[in-house]
Every structure is written in C-alpha cells, then in structure tokens.
Design a protein around this motif. Sequence first.
Motif, mmCIF file in Angstrom:
data_model
loop_
_atom_site.group_PDB
_atom_site.id
_atom_site.type_symbol
_atom_site.label_atom_id
_atom_site.label_comp_id
_atom_site.label_asym_id
_atom_site.label_seq_id
_atom_site.Cartn_x
_atom_site.Cartn_y
_atom_site.Cartn_z
ATOM 1 N N MET A 1 0.914 -1.348 -0.016
ATOM 2 C CA MET A 1 -0.182 0.040 0.015
ATOM 3 C C MET A 1 0.765 1.368 -0.011
ATOM 4 O O MET A 1 0.571 2.311 -0.419
ATOM 5 C CB MET A 1 -1.050 -0.122 1.133
ATOM 6 N N THR A 2 2.102 1.230 0.399
ATOM 7 C CA THR A 2 2.949 2.252 0.423
ATOM 8 C C THR A 2 3.424 2.598 -0.801
ATOM 9 O O THR A 2 3.376 4.058 -1.281
ATOM 10 C CB THR A 2 4.216 2.123 1.346
ATOM 11 N N THR A 3 3.640 1.914 -1.586
ATOM 12 C CA THR A 3 3.990 2.169 -3.135
ATOM 13 C C THR A 3 2.893 2.623 -3.753
ATOM 14 O O THR A 3 2.825 3.791 -4.475
ATOM 15 C CB THR A 3 4.388 0.745 -3.914
ATOM 16 N N ILE A 4 1.519 2.172 -3.385
ATOM 17 C CA ILE A 4 0.342 2.912 -4.099
ATOM 18 C C ILE A 4 0.039 4.226 -3.881
ATOM 19 O O ILE A 4 -0.150 5.119 -4.381
ATOM 20 C CB ILE A 4 -1.082 1.981 -3.717
ATOM 21 N N ALA A 5 0.190 4.470 -2.268
ATOM 22 C CA ALA A 5 0.022 5.776 -1.937
ATOM 23 C C ALA A 5 1.048 6.631 -2.595
ATOM 24 O O ALA A 5 0.643 7.960 -2.647
ATOM 25 C CB ALA A 5 0.255 5.760 -0.233
ATOM 26 N N VAL A 6 2.378 6.407 -2.600
ATOM 27 C CA VAL A 6 3.425 7.230 -3.228
ATOM 28 C C VAL A 6 2.816 7.544 -4.733
ATOM 29 O O VAL A 6 3.097 8.505 -5.093
ATOM 30 C CB VAL A 6 4.677 6.464 -3.280
ATOM 31 N N GLY A 7 2.546 6.492 -5.509
ATOM 32 C CA GLY A 7 2.008 6.634 -6.519
ATOM 33 C C GLY A 7 1.207 7.810 -6.800
ATOM 34 O O GLY A 7 1.068 8.647 -7.781
ATOM 35 N N PHE A 8 -0.155 7.765 -6.069
ATOM 36 C CA PHE A 8 -1.153 8.586 -6.107
ATOM 37 C C PHE A 8 -0.572 10.192 -5.627
ATOM 38 O O PHE A 8 -0.863 11.136 -6.645
ATOM 39 C CB PHE A 8 -1.975 8.459 -4.856
ATOM 40 N N LEU A 9 0.403 10.329 -4.724
ATOM 41 C CA LEU A 9 0.931 11.570 -4.119
ATOM 42 C C LEU A 9 1.861 12.088 -5.490
ATOM 43 O O LEU A 9 1.840 13.332 -5.528
ATOM 44 C CB LEU A 9 1.692 11.359 -2.966
ATOM 45 N N LEU A 10 2.408 11.007 -6.020
ATOM 46 C CA LEU A 10 3.499 11.604 -7.261
ATOM 47 C C LEU A 10 2.593 12.205 -8.375
ATOM 48 O O LEU A 10 3.047 13.198 -8.902
ATOM 49 C CB LEU A 10 4.345 10.373 -7.545
ATOM 50 N N ALA A 11 1.523 11.473 -8.706
ATOM 51 C CA ALA A 11 0.614 11.788 -9.890
ATOM 52 C C ALA A 11 0.018 13.232 -9.583
ATOM 53 O O ALA A 11 -0.074 14.011 -10.391
ATOM 54 C CB ALA A 11 -0.405 10.711 -10.048
ATOM 55 N N PHE A 12 -0.392 13.294 -8.301
ATOM 56 C CA PHE A 12 -0.950 14.328 -7.822
ATOM 57 C C PHE A 12 -0.084 15.807 -7.824
ATOM 58 O O PHE A 12 -0.400 16.795 -8.309
ATOM 59 C CB PHE A 12 -1.671 14.380 -6.376
ATOM 60 N N GLY A 13 1.025 15.610 -7.418
ATOM 61 C CA GLY A 13 2.033 16.671 -7.407
ATOM 62 C C GLY A 13 2.298 16.939 -8.847
ATOM 63 O O GLY A 13 2.581 18.030 -9.096
ATOM 64 N N VAL A 14 2.627 15.956 -9.568
ATOM 65 C CA VAL A 14 3.172 16.274 -11.065
ATOM 66 C C VAL A 14 1.943 17.035 -11.715
ATOM 67 O O VAL A 14 2.171 18.069 -12.457
ATOM 68 C CB VAL A 14 3.492 14.969 -11.764
ATOM 69 N N SER A 15 0.732 16.527 -11.495
ATOM 70 C CA SER A 15 -0.328 17.169 -12.214
ATOM 71 C C SER A 15 -0.523 18.581 -11.799
ATOM 72 O O SER A 15 -0.811 19.376 -12.674
ATOM 73 C CB SER A 15 -1.864 16.460 -11.750
ATOM 74 N N LEU A 16 -0.425 19.005 -10.491
ATOM 75 C CA LEU A 16 -0.244 20.254 -9.881
ATOM 76 C C LEU A 16 0.395 21.205 -10.744
ATOM 77 O O LEU A 16 0.297 22.335 -11.210
ATOM 78 C CB LEU A 16 -0.314 20.258 -8.581
ATOM 79 N N LEU A 17 1.849 20.683 -10.740
ATOM 80 C CA LEU A 17 3.030 21.451 -11.574
ATOM 81 C C LEU A 17 2.941 21.589 -12.906
ATOM 82 O O LEU A 17 2.737 22.860 -13.467
ATOM 83 C CB LEU A 17 4.207 21.012 -11.147
ATOM 84 N N VAL A 18 2.447 20.487 -13.540
ATOM 85 C CA VAL A 18 2.206 20.783 -14.951
ATOM 86 C C VAL A 18 1.087 21.325 -15.344
ATOM 87 O O VAL A 18 0.978 21.959 -16.452
ATOM 88 C CB VAL A 18 2.085 19.221 -15.633
ATOM 89 N N THR A 19 -0.289 21.271 -14.746
ATOM 90 C CA THR A 19 -1.295 22.103 -15.009
ATOM 91 C C THR A 19 -1.059 23.594 -14.752
ATOM 92 O O THR A 19 -1.371 24.409 -15.606
ATOM 93 C CB THR A 19 -2.489 21.860 -13.959
#
Length: 474
Positions: free
Chosen positions: A1-19
Amino acid sequence: MTTIAVGFLLAFGVSLLVTWLSLFLARKFGFVDLPDDYRKLHGRPIPRMGGPALFIAFFTPLLALLVFRDLSQVSRGFLLQYNRVATLAAGSIVVLVCGLLDDRFGLRPRTKLLWEIVVGIFMYYSGFSIKTISAPMGGAWPLGIFALPVTVLWFAGCMNAVNLLDGLDGLASGVAVFVSATLFLVSLHFQNTFGMFTMACFGGAVLGFLLFNFPPAKIFLGDSGSLLLGFFIAALSLLGASRKAEAAVALLIPIVALGLPILDTLLALLRRWYKRLPFSTPDRQHIHHRLVSMGYSPRKAVLTLYLICVGLAVVALVITFARNDIILMMMAALLITSFVGARIFSGLGMTDVWNRLRHAHSTEERLSRDYVAVQTALNAIRHANSSEQFWTACVRLFEEAGFDAAELQWAGSNQSWQRSGAQGDEWSIRLQLPPSGQLVLRAGRAPSSVFYERGDLLDSLRQALALRLVRNFP
C-alpha cells in the motif's frame, strides 16, 4: 500500500505542477477557449489544454516503477504488465494528439470519430479486448465476431460520453475522480495490486487538475483532456481484468459509475434525432445546462451532479459484491431512476417520441410506395410504343409524384398537363432535355413525394425522357 500511496501523491504533485505550467503554455500557443454567448458563457478567454498535464502526471509514477524495479511487489509486477502499459501509452498519445489538434484548429466530428475508431481497433488487437459480456445475475455471453465492434464502441462511447459531459467547470474531471475511486475499490476487493496502482495514479492526476478546474475554472480540459479521460476510463477498466472474477465486472462497474454521462449522451442523441438535427450539433440542453436553467448556480449544479455520481458509485459497488436478489433490486431501481431522469432532463415526453417514430414510419412507407409507383411509370416511359403511350405514362408519373402541372417542349412541339382542380404554381422545376428540349414541372408547393426526398430520381426522369424522345416510335 505504501507504493500505491506514493504513486497517488506523485501523480497528484506532477499534475499540480504541469497544470500550472499549462496555464502559460496554453495562452502562448493559442489553446484558449473564447466565450460565444451561447454555450460558452465564461466572461474571459480561458486556457484549454488539460490533456498534457493528465498524460504526464499519470505516466510519471509508472515510469518510476520501470526505473525502480525491485522497490516493492508492485514494481516487480510491473514487468508482467509492461506490454499492456506500453499499449496504453501508445493509445493515449494518439488520443492526446487528436484532442490537441481539435483544441487548436477544430476538427470535424467525423474526423474525430475516425480517430476514435482507429484507437479502438488498435487497442483491441493489442490485448484490450472485450470478448465476453457478463450478466449481473451470473453467466457470460461470448461475443465471437462482435468482439471487435463492441470493443471499438466501448472506447468511442467512453470518450464521447466524457467529452459531452464537459460543459461545466469541474464536472467531467470530478466524475472521473469518482469513477477512479470506484474502480480502485474493485481492484482492492480482487487484490489486484497493479490495478490499484494504476487507479491511484489516475485519481491523483485528475484530482490535481481538478483543483484548477473546479468553478470558477482557471483552465479547461479541452478535447485533449476530456477525450483522454474517457480513454483512460475505458482502458483502465480492462487493464487488470485478467482473472475471471475481475472480467465479470470489468464493464459493469464503469458503466454504472458512468451512468450520468451515459444518460446525458443518450438523451442528447434522442433530442437531436427528434429535432432532425445532426448528432454532432451542439446545444444547451444537457443535464448540467438544464440544472443551471432551473436556477442552480454552476457550482451548485456541479456539486449536485457529484452527489449523483457518488450514489451511482455506491450502486456499482453493491452490484459487484451483493447477492443476486439485491442486484435485481438495484438494477430495477436504476432503470426507474433513469426513466424519471430522462423524462425530466430530456425535454421530451413519451408521446413526443412515439409520434416521431410513427411519423417516421409513415413517411418511410409513403416514400417506399411512391418509389415503386415512380419506377413503374419510368419503366413505362422507356418502353412506350407510341407517342400516346409515352404521354400517358408521363402523366401517370406526374400524378404519382405529386405535381400539379407539366409542360414538355421537344422538337418544336408542346404537350401540357394539369391536375384537375389544381391552383397555383408556387413551386416549379425545369429539366433541360438535350439537345434543345425541356420539361417544366409545377406545383402549389414543394411536393411531399419521393421526388422531393430523392433528387436522383429527377436525373432518372431526365435520362428516360431524353432516351425515349430521341428514338422514333414505331
């Protein structure tokens, strides 16, 4: 579950930056949505380039799994899914390019549909195929030769459903968040860790964009974003369905969770069919538009539709995990709710639809009857053995076709006919007969006959007359 949570947070952060970067890039390269005082009521030009942010944010965690292969069970399982992820990336690139071209230059609806069909065919032959349809009550039906068209319809339908729903700030992206959460819970139930990871990445990417897209929006999805969202939903619902239990709900869950855009799409098609408009014609009669016209603010309309999506997500999960009797009750409730929603938001009653169907059927019968009569008369003209037979066949054709008067000029002679009791000649058409003849047809109004519906028959009449007149009668 840690990897899944990290994946979610990474996608969320990259989305904020690129948007955030897309806000500037969209204006620089002309990806801007201008108000038109009809469907687009925002007061100022708004950037519309959501596709690149969603694409980069979704695939960044997947790329990280490729780099850190031995990090966890999820990263080690990534190698088993590598080919399917590569297919997903290739298909999404095609969709993204199509959407960007449409946002910048404006593609014809037929062109976009062709792109969607090509993507659906590519995904089918790359392993994202729908070969069976499972019933909620159990059992499965193999599709056989229909697997390809059903798969193409699934991808094109999801992309267009989300695209049509993108009419209010934050609506399409918010619905995608709820769908991703629903599919995540289904993957969790089936202990599909890779499915959970991809859904977490998808949810994080969309949620990061939603912060900029929620009303009042700073950026719009555009076609690049809405088509890509629909593509991801269509593909991710099939990505992890490798086990029989998962395959049984692979389509059912997103269909129910996407109940709102699916219903809105069906109502739009029904409305345009009833009004005899092209299916690609835009209007302000979608469900979200109707809510705003009922007095809801755009923000309240979006929140109301969010609640509906939450309810549909709960129903989808109950149908997945419950017993048959509960599933039957849920399906019945969905049908009743859909019927009531269609009646409220379509702007049409059952009587309207029935009358339209009956009129279409009667029109088809009349055209078929007229067509046979006209073809019979044309055949009689071609095979007339005398000038009397020829003109008698012409008169019969004029009567069957709904004309009121006719005048034939040929080789210095004139022949005319007028229907008994006919008045007025507000409508007329002139057919030139080589080398120097002509036929003039008149009526009090445009004749509601097969000639008016089928312009090719006028050419058939011209050819039959010209062929017969240049030949000498016995």
